[in-house]
Design a protein around this motif. Structure first.
Motif, PDB file in Angstrom:
ATOM      1  N   HIS A 247      -6.408  -6.313  -8.885  1.00  0.00           N
ATOM      2  CA  HIS A 247      -5.451  -7.357  -9.282  1.00  0.00           C
ATOM      3  C   HIS A 247      -4.125  -6.753  -9.748  1.00  0.00           C
ATOM      4  N   LEU A 248      -3.612  -5.842  -8.935  1.00  0.00           N
ATOM      5  CA  LEU A 248      -2.361  -5.173  -9.263  1.00  0.00           C
ATOM      6  C   LEU A 248      -1.175  -6.046  -8.865  1.00  0.00           C
ATOM      7  N   GLY A 249      -0.083  -5.900  -9.583  1.00  0.00           N
ATOM      8  CA  GLY A 249       1.108  -6.707  -9.328  1.00  0.00           C
ATOM      9  C   GLY A 249       1.926  -6.200  -8.151  1.00  0.00           C
ATOM     10  N   TRP A 250       3.042  -6.883  -7.905  1.00  0.00           N
ATOM     11  CA  TRP A 250       3.881  -6.587  -6.738  1.00  0.00           C
ATOM     12  C   TRP A 250       4.428  -5.159  -6.681  1.00  0.00           C
ATOM     13  N   PRO A 251       4.681  -4.486  -7.844  1.00  0.00           N
ATOM     14  CA  PRO A 251       5.194  -3.106  -7.732  1.00  0.00           C
ATOM     15  C   PRO A 251       4.238  -2.181  -6.979  1.00  0.00           C
ATOM     16  N   TYR A 252       2.946  -2.471  -7.078  1.00  0.00           N
ATOM     17  CA  TYR A 252       1.992  -1.620  -6.360  1.00  0.00           C
ATOM     18  C   TYR A 252       2.140  -1.814  -4.854  1.00  0.00           C
ATOM     19  N   GLY A 253       2.338  -3.053  -4.429  1.00  0.00           N
ATOM     20  CA  GLY A 253       2.542  -3.306  -3.008  1.00  0.00           C
ATOM     21  C   GLY A 253       3.754  -2.569  -2.475  1.00  0.00           C
ATOM     22  N   LEU A 254       4.822  -2.536  -3.279  1.00  0.00           N
ATOM     23  CA  LEU A 254       6.029  -1.799  -2.898  1.00  0.00           C
ATOM     24  C   LEU A 254       5.728  -0.303  -2.793  1.00  0.00           C
ATOM     25  N   ALA A 255       4.951   0.216  -3.751  1.00  0.00           N
ATOM     26  CA  ALA A 255       4.593   1.639  -3.735  1.00  0.00           C
ATOM     27  C   ALA A 255       3.799   2.001  -2.487  1.00  0.00           C
ATOM     28  N   VAL A 256       2.866   1.149  -2.100  1.00  0.00           N
ATOM     29  CA  VAL A 256       2.054   1.407  -0.906  1.00  0.00           C
ATOM     30  C   VAL A 256       2.926   1.394   0.347  1.00  0.00           C
ATOM     31  N   ALA A 257       3.896   0.491   0.392  1.00  0.00           N
ATOM     32  CA  ALA A 257       4.814   0.448   1.532  1.00  0.00           C
ATOM     33  C   ALA A 257       5.613   1.756   1.623  1.00  0.00           C
ATOM     34  N   ILE A 258       6.067   2.249   0.484  1.00  0.00           N
ATOM     35  CA  ILE A 258       6.805   3.524   0.455  1.00  0.00           C
ATOM     36  C   ILE A 258       5.901   4.666   0.918  1.00  0.00           C
ATOM     37  N   ILE A 259       4.655   4.672   0.440  1.00  0.00           N
ATOM     38  CA  ILE A 259       3.707   5.718   0.829  1.00  0.00           C
ATOM     39  C   ILE A 259       3.447   5.681   2.326  1.00  0.00           C
ATOM     40  N   GLY A 260       3.303   4.476   2.874  1.00  0.00           N
ATOM     41  CA  GLY A 260       3.114   4.343   4.316  1.00  0.00           C
ATOM     42  C   GLY A 260       4.259   4.957   5.094  1.00  0.00           C
ATOM     43  N   ALA A 261       5.485   4.698   4.635  1.00  0.00           N
ATOM     44  CA  ALA A 261       6.663   5.272   5.295  1.00  0.00           C
ATOM     45  C   ALA A 261       6.675   6.794   5.171  1.00  0.00           C
ATOM     46  N   LEU A 262       6.297   7.304   4.000  1.00  0.00           N
ATOM     47  CA  LEU A 262       6.269   8.756   3.785  1.00  0.00           C
ATOM     48  C   LEU A 262       5.220   9.431   4.667  1.00  0.00           C
ATOM     49  N   LEU A 263       4.090   8.785   4.858  1.00  0.00           N
ATOM     50  CA  LEU A 263       3.051   9.345   5.725  1.00  0.00           C
ATOM     51  C   LEU A 263       3.538   9.415   7.175  1.00  0.00           C
ATOM     52  N   VAL A 264       4.267   8.391   7.591  1.00  0.00           N
ATOM     53  CA  VAL A 264       4.826   8.397   8.949  1.00  0.00           C
ATOM     54  C   VAL A 264       5.809   9.556   9.100  1.00  0.00           C
ATOM     55  N   VAL A 265       6.693   9.725   8.105  1.00  0.00           N
ATOM     56  CA  VAL A 265       7.665  10.823   8.147  1.00  0.00           C
ATOM     57  C   VAL A 265       6.957  12.165   8.172  1.00  0.00           C
ATOM     58  N   GLU A 266       5.902  12.306   7.367  1.00  0.00           N
ATOM     59  CA  GLU A 266       5.150  13.557   7.321  1.00  0.00           C
ATOM     60  C   GLU A 266       4.612  13.927   8.698  1.00  0.00           C
ATOM     61  N   HIS A 267       4.078  12.962   9.400  1.00  0.00           N
ATOM     62  CA  HIS A 267       3.503  13.238  10.716  1.00  0.00           C
ATOM     63  C   HIS A 267       4.577  13.389  11.792  1.00  0.00           C
ATOM     64  N   LYS A 268       5.749  12.874  11.540  1.00  0.00           N
ATOM     65  CA  LYS A 268       6.860  13.103  12.464  1.00  0.00           C
ATOM     66  C   LYS A 268       7.423  14.512  12.307  1.00  0.00           C
ATOM     67  N   LEU A 269       7.319  15.048  11.095  1.00  0.00           N
ATOM     68  CA  LEU A 269       7.872  16.375  10.826  1.00  0.00           C
ATOM     69  C   LEU A 269       7.083  17.487  11.519  1.00  0.00           C
TER      70      LEU A 269
END
Length: 306
Positions: A247-269
């Motif tokens: 039952h985490l609030g909206w900031p957690y959803g934002l954090a997960v979205a950022i992490i998803g983007a970072l994982l994509v960048v990591e695999h692009k590198l």
């Protein structure tokens, strides 16, 4: 006051103090103390989540941190000792502290012994259950160092061993077990295993020559990168599942979205024919991901409880 400051500065500049600082730096490099940032935020995230189930005290938090440092130091020390001969023959790792002769194996074993006792003592301070689990957990952590000698699933085992951190933190705070915290442990397991596969791509030829096992050495670099991508998709899904589960609030959803983007960048590198950015992906990206997750869980916990 100025006289006191001058005395402190003089003491810090003395040959014995300088020697001590240099020794601490060498031992810190041996155990890769800076890498603690990969798993520690996950353990602290478990502490935040567990605080909804049981009161969190400074006493518990302190000994959880001590236990984390002790366990990781012991496990990393064993790894450096066990792999010393292998590291010496690998150009990439030949300058590590034991192969280079900066630290002897006897001294390294003393560090391992001291860190192990510190971990067990911290567990004893936390609870009888934590104390009972401390030795089996320590054995599981240290056993990783031998896995690449017989299985290419060593990356998964490493992720499993480190994923005990959130579970241990949960038990330390609540005194019990919860199936929900296993989702966070799964996120850490896949997170660690995924980037360890990428990191192992650097030693593909060396591992094959020495008869060592890893996914890149056994299946090839392109296949290994595909597997790492799939595992990190599981990481993202696990992190996403934590959102409604706790039952985490909206900031957690934002954090997960950022992490998803970072994982994509990591695999692009990192590409099969270009491994020059592996260290950037391994050290920088993963450090950011861990911290973003903890910040997201802390903020999500606070907003979700309002």
């Amino acid at each position: 006051m100025d006289r006191l400051r001058n005395r402190i500065k003089a003491a810090m500049a003395s040959p014995s103090a300088v020697k001590m600082k240099e020794t601490l730096v060498v031992y810190g490099r041996m155990i890769k103390f800076s890498h603690t940032i990969f798993a520690l935020p996950f353990a602290l995230s478990a502490v935040v989540l567990a605080s909804s189930e049981a009161p969190l005290t400074f006493f518990k938090l302190f000994w959880i941190l001590v236990a984390m440092v002790g366990a990781r130091t012991a496990a990393m020390g064993v790894n450096r000792i066990v792999d010393a001969d292998i590291d010496e023959s690998n150009p990439r790792t030949a300058m590590r502290e034991i192969p280079k002769g900066e630290i002897g194996k006897k001294e390294a074993w003393l560090v391992v012994g001291g860190a192990s006792l510190l971990f067990i003592f911290a567990a004893w301070m936390l609870s009888p259950l934590c104390f009972k689990l401390s030795v089996p957990v320590l054995i599981l952590l240290c056993a990783y160092s031998f896995t690449k000698r017989f299985t290419w699933l060593c990356h998964i085992y490493l992720g499993f061993a480190i994923s005990l951190a959130p579970l241990g933190a949960w038990v330390a705070v609540t005194g019990g077990f919860s199936w929900g915290i296993l989702v966070l442990s799964l996120a850490l397991l896949t997170y660690i295993a995924g980037f360890d596969i990428l990191y192992a791509c650097q030693d593909t030829d060396f591992d094959r020559d020495k008869g060592l096992h890893s996914i890149p050495a056994n299946l090839g670099v392109p296949k290994a990168m595909q597997i790492s991508t799939g595992i990190h998709i599981a990481t993202f899904i696990s992190m996403l599942l934590l959102w409604p589960l706790f039952h985490l609030g909206w900031p957690y959803g934002l954090a997960v979205a950022i992490i998803g983007a970072l994982l994509v960048v990591e695999h692009k590198l990192v590409k099969p024919d270009d491994l020059t950015h592996v260290n950037i992906a391994f050290f920088h990206m993963n450090s950011i991901i861990s911290v973003v997750l903890f910040a997201g869980i802390l903020a999500g916990h606070l907003t979700g409880s309002l």
